[in-house]
Design a protein around this motif. Structure first.
Motif, PDB file in Angstrom:
ATOM      1  N   ALA A 188       0.838  -1.199   0.000  1.00 29.54           N
ATOM      2  CA  ALA A 188       0.000   0.000   0.000  1.00 29.54           C
ATOM      3  C   ALA A 188       0.874   1.250   0.000  1.00 29.54           C
ATOM      4  O   ALA A 188       2.075   1.186   0.257  1.00 29.54           O
ATOM      5  CB  ALA A 188      -0.881  -0.006   1.241  1.00 29.54           C
ATOM      6  N   THR A 189       0.260   2.389  -0.293  1.00 34.10           N
ATOM      7  CA  THR A 189       0.927   3.684  -0.095  1.00 34.10           C
ATOM      8  C   THR A 189       0.446   4.182   1.264  1.00 34.10           C
ATOM      9  O   THR A 189      -0.751   4.376   1.465  1.00 34.10           O
ATOM     10  CB  THR A 189       0.519   4.670  -1.207  1.00 34.10           C
ATOM     11  OG1 THR A 189       0.913   4.096  -2.454  1.00 34.10           O
ATOM     12  CG2 THR A 189       1.192   6.013  -1.017  1.00 34.10           C
ATOM     13  N   VAL A 190       1.378   4.307   2.203  1.00 37.74           N
ATOM     14  CA  VAL A 190       0.960   4.538   3.596  1.00 37.74           C
ATOM     15  C   VAL A 190       1.355   5.931   4.076  1.00 37.74           C
ATOM     16  O   VAL A 190       2.494   6.354   3.919  1.00 37.74           O
ATOM     17  CB  VAL A 190       1.601   3.486   4.542  1.00 37.74           C
ATOM     18  CG1 VAL A 190       1.051   3.641   5.954  1.00 37.74           C
ATOM     19  CG2 VAL A 190       1.353   2.073   4.028  1.00 37.74           C
ATOM     20  N   THR A 191       0.400   6.626   4.658  1.00 38.44           N
ATOM     21  CA  THR A 191       0.659   7.921   5.312  1.00 38.44           C
ATOM     22  C   THR A 191       0.404   7.728   6.808  1.00 38.44           C
ATOM     23  O   THR A 191      -0.582   7.088   7.183  1.00 38.44           O
ATOM     24  CB  THR A 191      -0.323   8.991   4.773  1.00 38.44           C
ATOM     25  OG1 THR A 191      -0.111   9.113   3.372  1.00 38.44           O
ATOM     26  CG2 THR A 191      -0.105  10.349   5.445  1.00 38.44           C
ATOM     27  N   VAL A 192       1.305   8.232   7.637  1.00 39.45           N
ATOM     28  CA  VAL A 192       1.125   8.111   9.092  1.00 39.45           C
ATOM     29  C   VAL A 192       0.954   9.511   9.689  1.00 39.45           C
ATOM     30  O   VAL A 192       1.806  10.373   9.502  1.00 39.45           O
ATOM     31  CB  VAL A 192       2.335   7.398   9.742  1.00 39.45           C
ATOM     32  CG1 VAL A 192       2.101   7.228  11.239  1.00 39.45           C
ATOM     33  CG2 VAL A 192       2.563   6.037   9.098  1.00 39.45           C
ATOM     34  N   CYS A 193      -0.164   9.722  10.372  1.00 41.00           N
ATOM     35  CA  CYS A 193      -0.432  11.024  11.008  1.00 41.00           C
ATOM     36  C   CYS A 193      -0.120  10.947  12.500  1.00 41.00           C
ATOM     37  O   CYS A 193      -0.209   9.882  13.119  1.00 41.00           O
ATOM     38  CB  CYS A 193      -1.901  11.395  10.850  1.00 41.00           C
ATOM     39  SG  CYS A 193      -2.421  11.511   9.144  1.00 41.00           S
ATOM     40  N   HIS A 194       0.202  12.090  13.075  1.00 37.42           N
ATOM     41  CA  HIS A 194       0.550  12.176  14.503  1.00 37.42           C
ATOM     42  C   HIS A 194       0.261  13.588  14.968  1.00 37.42           C
ATOM     43  O   HIS A 194      -0.335  14.386  14.210  1.00 37.42           O
ATOM     44  CB  HIS A 194       2.022  11.785  14.696  1.00 37.42           C
ATOM     45  CG  HIS A 194       2.929  12.414  13.700  1.00 37.42           C
ATOM     46  ND1 HIS A 194       3.360  13.712  13.814  1.00 37.42           N
ATOM     47  CD2 HIS A 194       3.437  11.935  12.522  1.00 37.42           C
ATOM     48  CE1 HIS A 194       4.114  14.008  12.773  1.00 37.42           C
ATOM     49  NE2 HIS A 194       4.172  12.942  11.963  1.00 37.42           N
ATOM     50  N   THR A 195       0.692  13.920  16.186  1.00 35.34           N
ATOM     51  CA  THR A 195       0.329  15.241  16.717  1.00 35.34           C
ATOM     52  C   THR A 195       1.027  16.380  15.966  1.00 35.34           C
ATOM     53  O   THR A 195       0.617  17.531  16.100  1.00 35.34           O
ATOM     54  CB  THR A 195       0.666  15.344  18.227  1.00 35.34           C
ATOM     55  OG1 THR A 195       2.033  14.968  18.396  1.00 35.34           O
ATOM     56  CG2 THR A 195      -0.209  14.440  19.067  1.00 35.34           C
ATOM     57  N   GLY A 196       2.033  16.053  15.165  1.00 36.84           N
ATOM     58  CA  GLY A 196       2.697  17.104  14.393  1.00 36.84           C
ATOM     59  C   GLY A 196       2.074  17.304  13.010  1.00 36.84           C
ATOM     60  O   GLY A 196       2.469  18.211  12.276  1.00 36.84           O
ATOM     61  N   THR A 197       1.093  16.460  12.650  1.00 37.96           N
ATOM     62  CA  THR A 197       0.482  16.566  11.311  1.00 37.96           C
ATOM     63  C   THR A 197      -0.366  17.840  11.247  1.00 37.96           C
ATOM     64  O   THR A 197      -1.164  18.097  12.154  1.00 37.96           O
ATOM     65  CB  THR A 197      -0.395  15.316  11.038  1.00 37.96           C
ATOM     66  OG1 THR A 197       0.440  14.161  11.179  1.00 37.96           O
ATOM     67  CG2 THR A 197      -0.997  15.340   9.653  1.00 37.96           C
ATOM     68  N   LYS A 198      -0.202  18.604  10.172  1.00 39.25           N
ATOM     69  CA  LYS A 198      -0.839  19.941  10.101  1.00 39.25           C
ATOM     70  C   LYS A 198      -2.359  19.865   9.959  1.00 39.25           C
ATOM     71  O   LYS A 198      -3.085  20.465  10.716  1.00 39.25           O
ATOM     72  CB  LYS A 198      -0.228  20.736   8.951  1.00 39.25           C
ATOM     73  CG  LYS A 198       1.193  21.180   9.281  1.00 39.25           C
ATOM     74  CD  LYS A 198       1.398  22.653   8.971  1.00 39.25           C
ATOM     75  CE  LYS A 198       2.645  23.197   9.643  1.00 39.25           C
ATOM     76  NZ  LYS A 198       3.905  22.624   9.110  1.00 39.25           N
ATOM     77  N   ASP A 199      -2.833  19.093   8.955  1.00 36.98           N
ATOM     78  CA  ASP A 199      -4.281  19.032   8.737  1.00 36.98           C
ATOM     79  C   ASP A 199      -4.650  17.558   8.566  1.00 36.98           C
ATOM     80  O   ASP A 199      -4.616  17.024   7.454  1.00 36.98           O
ATOM     81  CB  ASP A 199      -4.639  19.858   7.492  1.00 36.98           C
ATOM     82  CG  ASP A 199      -6.132  19.882   7.214  1.00 36.98           C
ATOM     83  OD1 ASP A 199      -6.882  19.123   7.873  1.00 36.98           O
ATOM     84  OD2 ASP A 199      -6.555  20.646   6.329  1.00 36.98           O
TER      85      ASP A 199
END
Ligand SMILES: NC(=O)c1ccc[n+]([C@@H]2O[C@H](COP(=O)([O-])OP(=O)(O)OC[C@H]3O[C@@H](n4cnc5c(N)ncnc54)[C@H](OP(=O)(O)O)[C@@H]3O)[C@@H](O)[C@H]2O)c1
Length: 303
Positions: A188-199
């Motif tokens: 898959a193409t994976v994006t990981v979000c966290h508390t630093g993710t802008k939007d």
């Protein structure tokens, strides 16, 4: 759209049956049972209840299990000595240290003291490294459970856009590594979000598969989803509930009713990822036993 409910209990039960067969095969081949040692330090009620669940699941599939209970006041040296003994005890193919440990203990050093070949929680740096290098041996059970769930639901991850909310070393990070592997049930193409993710919404709205592992109710709402997305809710939080005898309910990270109107499939909490986690631990214990038996066979053939 009303989403299909992904039944974690049903899939977990299928895996239990598979492990049961695997344990029987192991016993007839090697004359012993796979063994799991669980190290439980202190009196945390949640940890005690998780360990009880693991003991019961092992008993159901025929895995021998022993819980080594230690007082919360145990020193780091004493705990490392205990692990050293378990590392060299051949009746245990797997060792699991129930986390979190009391604050005075160095969790990372404790995990690093495990024999990586017995690290069925997949947290030892060697196993985490192997996973990152695309040569997984033991991956943590929850991410493995999420991957297996997607496979069982025939979700084609090849080229799919997956967004994970959360980057912990127990869930988000290893899940990213698993789903990035080149092969079935991944790629898959994976994006990981966290508390630093802008939007975060901007990221999650692009997801074919959205996996929530942030750890608080309402982390993912309906407006954060693409229509038809598959939603896997790893989160588990207790919320006060006076209608329940125990005084609380368990809820996930995803705002379930709204999300169900937008998603094409969704996991419930409870009854979704939770049961999968224990099943995949059993899979790891059986795998550890088979690897250890094969290694000892190979080395006795060389002698
Ligand atoms: N069902 C199961 O078997 C199972 C197993 C394990 C965990 N869980 C549950 O899964 C949840 C996550 O567990 P965990 O151990 O991964 O938790 P964790 O160690 O607390 O990690 C939470 C992650 O979510 C991120 N996060 C927190 N708030 C956020 C926000 N507002 N926006 C974006 N990202 C945010 C954090 O980002 P930063 O890194 O930037 O702080 C962190 O990476 C918990 O509810 C836990 O109970 C369930």
């Amino acid at each position: 759209m009303t989403a299909r409910i992904i039944d974690g209990k049903k899939i977990a039960s299928k895996i239990h049956d598979e492990v049961k067969v695997g344990v029987r095969d192991f016993e007839s081949k090697y004359g012993s049972l796979p063994g799991l040692a669980v190290v439980l330090v202190g009196d945390d009620p949640a940890s005690h209840s998780y360990v009880k669940g693991k003991e019961a699941a092992c008993a159901k599939v025929g895995i021998m299990t022993e819980t080594i209970r230690r007082k919360a006041s145990i020193t780091q040296t004493e705990l490392l000595e205990t692990l050293g003994r378990l590392n060299s005890d051949p009746k245990f193919s797997g060792i699991l240290v129930q986390l979190p440990l009391p604050k005075h203990l160095d969790e990372d050093a404790v995990i690093a003291a495990l024999d990586p070949a017995k690290d069925v929680d997949g947290l030892h740096p060697v196993n985490a490294g192997l996973l990152m290098l695309g040569q997984p041996r033991f991956a943590p059970a929850t991410p493995l459970g999420v991957q297996r769930m997607l496979l069982e639901e025939n979700v084609n991850l090849n080229g799919a856009k997956v967004v994970i909310v959360g980057r912990s070393k127990l869930v988000g990070m290893p899940l990213m590594a698993l789903l990035l592997q080149k092969g079935p049930g991944a790629n898959a193409t994976v994006t990981v979000c966290h508390t630093g993710t802008k939007d975060i919404g901007n990221e999650t709205r692009q997801a074919d598969v959205l996996i929530a592992a942030a750890g608080f109710p309402g982390a993912v709402t309906a407006d954060m989803l693409k229509s038809g997305a598959i939603v896997i809710d790893v989160g588990v939080s207790r919320v006060e509930d006076s209608t329940k005898k125990r005084g609380y309910s368990l809820v996930g990270d995803v705002e379930f009713s709204g999300a169900s109107e937008v998603a094409s499939a969704i996991t419930p909490v409870p009854g979704g990822v939770g049961p999968m986690t224990i099943s995949m631990l059993l899979v790891n214990v059986l795998q550890a036993a088979n690897l250890a038996a094969a290694t000892s066979r190979r080395s006795s053939n060389l002698r």
